[in-house]
Design a protein around this motif. Sequence first.
Motif, mmCIF file in Angstrom:
data_model
loop_
_atom_site.group_PDB
_atom_site.id
_atom_site.type_symbol
_atom_site.label_atom_id
_atom_site.label_comp_id
_atom_site.label_asym_id
_atom_site.label_seq_id
_atom_site.Cartn_x
_atom_site.Cartn_y
_atom_site.Cartn_z
ATOM 1 N N VAL A 1 32.528 28.576 24.347
ATOM 2 C CA VAL A 1 31.869 29.852 24.604
ATOM 3 C C VAL A 1 32.098 30.229 26.064
ATOM 4 C CG1 VAL A 1 29.697 31.112 24.569
ATOM 5 C CG2 VAL A 1 30.110 29.297 22.898
ATOM 6 N N SER A 2 32.769 31.355 26.292
ATOM 7 C CA SER A 2 33.109 31.759 27.651
ATOM 8 C C SER A 2 32.622 33.182 27.906
ATOM 9 C CB SER A 2 34.624 31.684 27.861
ATOM 10 O OG SER A 2 34.969 32.061 29.176
ATOM 11 N N LEU A 3 31.921 33.375 29.015
ATOM 12 C CA LEU A 3 31.391 34.674 29.401
ATOM 13 C C LEU A 3 32.035 35.101 30.714
ATOM 14 C CD1 LEU A 3 27.629 33.924 28.689
ATOM 15 C CD2 LEU A 3 29.153 35.292 27.274
ATOM 16 N N GLN A 4 32.762 36.219 30.697
ATOM 17 C CA GLN A 4 33.451 36.711 31.882
ATOM 18 C C GLN A 4 32.585 37.730 32.599
ATOM 19 O OE1 GLN A 4 36.889 35.914 32.967
ATOM 20 N NE2 GLN A 4 36.023 36.831 34.829
ATOM 21 N N VAL A 5 32.207 37.435 33.829
ATOM 22 C CA VAL A 5 31.452 38.367 34.659
ATOM 23 C C VAL A 5 32.448 39.335 35.299
ATOM 24 C CG1 VAL A 5 30.043 38.584 36.746
ATOM 25 C CG2 VAL A 5 29.593 36.736 35.106
ATOM 26 N N THR A 6 32.242 40.630 35.091
ATOM 27 C CA THR A 6 33.178 41.608 35.612
ATOM 28 C C THR A 6 32.450 42.915 35.903
ATOM 29 O OG1 THR A 6 35.360 42.627 35.224
ATOM 30 C CG2 THR A 6 33.886 42.400 33.312
ATOM 31 N N TRP A 7 33.079 43.819 36.644
ATOM 32 C CA TRP A 7 32.410 45.045 37.076
ATOM 33 C C TRP A 7 33.429 46.066 37.568
ATOM 34 C CZ3 TRP A 7 32.607 40.514 39.712
ATOM 35 C CH2 TRP A 7 33.174 40.532 40.991
ATOM 36 N N ASP A 8 32.960 47.285 37.744
ATOM 37 C CA ASP A 8 33.767 48.355 38.334
ATOM 38 C C ASP A 8 32.809 49.356 38.956
ATOM 39 O OD1 ASP A 8 35.828 49.969 39.107
ATOM 40 O OD2 ASP A 8 36.332 50.710 37.099
ATOM 41 N N HIS A 9 32.806 49.433 40.290
ATOM 42 C CA HIS A 9 31.886 50.294 41.016
ATOM 43 C C HIS A 9 30.432 50.009 40.586
ATOM 44 C CE1 HIS A 9 34.850 52.483 43.329
ATOM 45 N NE2 HIS A 9 35.597 52.592 42.240
ATOM 46 N N TRP A 10 29.756 50.949 39.917
ATOM 47 C CA TRP A 10 28.347 50.773 39.543
ATOM 48 C C TRP A 10 28.195 50.144 38.162
ATOM 49 C CZ3 TRP A 10 23.917 53.613 41.942
ATOM 50 C CH2 TRP A 10 24.244 54.184 43.182
ATOM 51 N N VAL A 11 29.271 49.781 37.548
ATOM 52 C CA VAL A 11 29.260 49.325 36.155
ATOM 53 C C VAL A 11 29.350 47.800 36.096
ATOM 54 C CG1 VAL A 11 30.468 49.404 33.951
ATOM 55 C CG2 VAL A 11 30.262 51.467 35.336
ATOM 56 N N ALA A 12 28.385 47.177 35.426
ATOM 57 C CA ALA A 12 28.352 45.729 35.222
ATOM 58 C C ALA A 12 28.743 45.418 33.786
ATOM 59 C CB ALA A 12 26.955 45.187 35.502
ATOM 60 N N SER A 13 29.446 44.304 33.592
ATOM 61 C CA SER A 13 29.872 43.947 32.237
ATOM 62 C C SER A 13 29.976 42.433 32.108
ATOM 63 C CB SER A 13 31.226 44.601 31.918
ATOM 64 O OG SER A 13 31.657 44.264 30.621
ATOM 65 N N VAL A 14 29.718 41.953 30.903
ATOM 66 C CA VAL A 14 29.942 40.555 30.539
ATOM 67 C C VAL A 14 30.814 40.559 29.296
ATOM 68 C CG1 VAL A 14 28.892 38.355 29.909
ATOM 69 C CG2 VAL A 14 27.674 39.916 31.450
ATOM 70 N N GLY A 15 32.028 40.040 29.436
ATOM 71 C CA GLY A 15 32.966 40.024 28.328
ATOM 72 C C GLY A 15 33.042 38.660 27.666
ATOM 73 N N ALA B 1 35.867 49.853 26.848
ATOM 74 C CA ALA B 1 36.991 50.729 26.526
ATOM 75 C C ALA B 1 37.514 51.458 27.752
ATOM 76 C CB ALA B 1 36.565 51.732 25.450
ATOM 77 N N GLY B 2 36.693 51.549 28.786
ATOM 78 C CA GLY B 2 37.106 52.239 30.010
ATOM 79 C C GLY B 2 36.385 53.558 30.165
ATOM 80 N N LEU B 3 35.920 53.839 31.383
ATOM 81 C CA LEU B 3 35.147 55.036 31.659
ATOM 82 C C LEU B 3 35.921 55.980 32.571
ATOM 83 C CD1 LEU B 3 31.670 53.401 32.416
ATOM 84 C CD2 LEU B 3 32.407 54.436 30.262
ATOM 85 N N GLU B 4 35.584 57.263 32.489
ATOM 86 C CA GLU B 4 36.128 58.233 33.426
ATOM 87 C C GLU B 4 35.590 57.929 34.825
ATOM 88 O OE1 GLU B 4 38.349 60.503 32.677
ATOM 89 O OE2 GLU B 4 38.357 59.979 30.536
ATOM 90 N N GLU B 5 36.347 58.327 35.848
ATOM 91 C CA GLU B 5 35.977 57.998 37.221
ATOM 92 C C GLU B 5 34.575 58.490 37.578
ATOM 93 O OE1 GLU B 5 37.398 56.287 39.804
ATOM 94 O OE2 GLU B 5 38.845 55.531 38.349
ATOM 95 N N GLU B 6 34.195 59.696 37.119
ATOM 96 C CA GLU B 6 32.891 60.230 37.490
ATOM 97 C C GLU B 6 31.744 59.438 36.877
ATOM 98 O OE1 GLU B 6 34.585 62.913 34.181
ATOM 99 O OE2 GLU B 6 35.286 61.910 36.012
ATOM 100 N N ALA B 7 32.017 58.691 35.813
ATOM 101 C CA ALA B 7 30.975 57.879 35.185
ATOM 102 C C ALA B 7 30.796 56.535 35.871
ATOM 103 C CB ALA B 7 31.297 57.668 33.708
ATOM 104 N N LEU B 8 31.723 56.173 36.755
ATOM 105 C CA LEU B 8 31.669 54.877 37.427
ATOM 106 C C LEU B 8 30.752 54.877 38.633
ATOM 107 C CD1 LEU B 8 35.469 53.978 37.376
ATOM 108 C CD2 LEU B 8 33.684 53.091 35.863
ATOM 109 N N GLY B 9 30.408 56.056 39.132
ATOM 110 C CA GLY B 9 29.577 56.142 40.327
ATOM 111 C C GLY B 9 30.412 56.112 41.590
#
Length: 475
Positions: free
Chosen positions: A129-143, A202-210
């Motif tokens: 079981v592997s959990l990848q901590v990742t992010w982009d600007h204001w967006v947090a994600s665990v893959g 899936a990927g967000l538009e730039e304005e949604a990233l903050g």
Amino acid sequence: MNAIIPSVEELSRPAKALIDSGRVTAFGDAADILTANVPTVIAGAEASSYGYQAALLTAVETTARVFAQAPVYLAPVVADGPCLLPGLSHLTLAEAVVQAGAHHMRADDASVGSRPVIVIGTAATTGIVSLQVTWDHWVASVGTTGGRLPERGNMVLAPVAAAALAVAECFKRVLGVDEACYRQRGLNLWQPDQTSPNSIQAGLEEEALGPVLQFLPKSAWMVGLGHLGQGYAWCWRLLPYLDPSQCELLLQDFDKVNVANRSTGMFVKPEHLGLMKSRVVASALEGAGFKTRIVERRLLPETLRHPNEPELALLGVDKLEPRRLISNIGWAFAVDVGLGAGPVDFTGISIHTFPSRTSSHDLAAWQGHGSTNRAAHAQQQDAYRNAEAAGADGCGLVQLAETAVAAPFVGVVAACLALSEPLRILHGQKQHITLSYDAGRTALPRGSRAAEVPRIGFVETSREVRTQEGPWRSG
């Protein structure tokens, strides 16, 4: 012979979730289950950079407090490099993770077996079981499939929130949630109530990233420095202030540290037992360069903000009375957070902000109290029944049953959402009057927006702090 049970001042608040949910038949069994299921944290070579280190230390601190240990493997290229986080720059990264409660593993003893692995940066793992901590600007994600976001920007609360959500998944797995650690997790701190975890992947538009952070609050008044308040302070200490001494923090709490606080408070260490919580938090923030003032009394009806005191307030209290005073203190903007307290709803987060159309005294959501029902349900679980049958003190069992379940990763996620409110305002967004989220579920946060934007004093970040250069990248 009477059975020995822990006191309220000693019982681990995360372990209480296992006890009150019926996962164990004896109080002492909870610790054994947590030990057997502790995740391993692995950091790759990118951990020479600020955002990765913020995620790493958040994962380590929360894991160590929940599971009473934290096995960590660091890529050799970063282990002996500097820790870049405020207040820890005198340590190597390896020293910082050990100070946070980790066991620093070498490559030859980094076996994880069937336990989850939390990955920060690029790292090869053999975990099931592997959990990848990742992010982009204001967006947090665990893959869960190895995919990663660009991991850019200076909004440090995104990697912090992602790390806390990863630990939340590991704990929910221990509680028997079958899908935990096998589902995508995501949280957009810029648009929390408009972005689903699937759309994040899936990927967000730039304005949604903050935006890149350009402005930070010049001061804040933190009321309550327990579980939630220390989450505020932990996150605040990581914000990219060019000069932290330009920011003053007024810290208010009247309580002392006990043994149980170690399981939830992000700054509590064994040597802090018996100290005032305000002093512990002030020491950590002053070590990072912030100015602090201490108030060691309750928030009272006669409390009024002086013009020279912080106009931004962050409240982390668990009583109704101080919450009902918020609208009367004189703060320009106040963020109040309530957390769940039972074995299922302890991951629930409810945020109210002020000014609001409704006075803090009149909010219907704050008029009830479910501790009596929660305690009655807890006492029906096997651990309580077996302890009572073995002669445990009845009053002690009632006190334990009435005690809330809590976990530090919930406090950190709540703090990320709460601190994002003034940051969003400083960058042109309207406040959320209400915002509800469950750190243990994939459901989208629900919120309502205000019509006007309050004014908050700020300081500017420098150009180099706004980018991925300078303090955000080493070398």
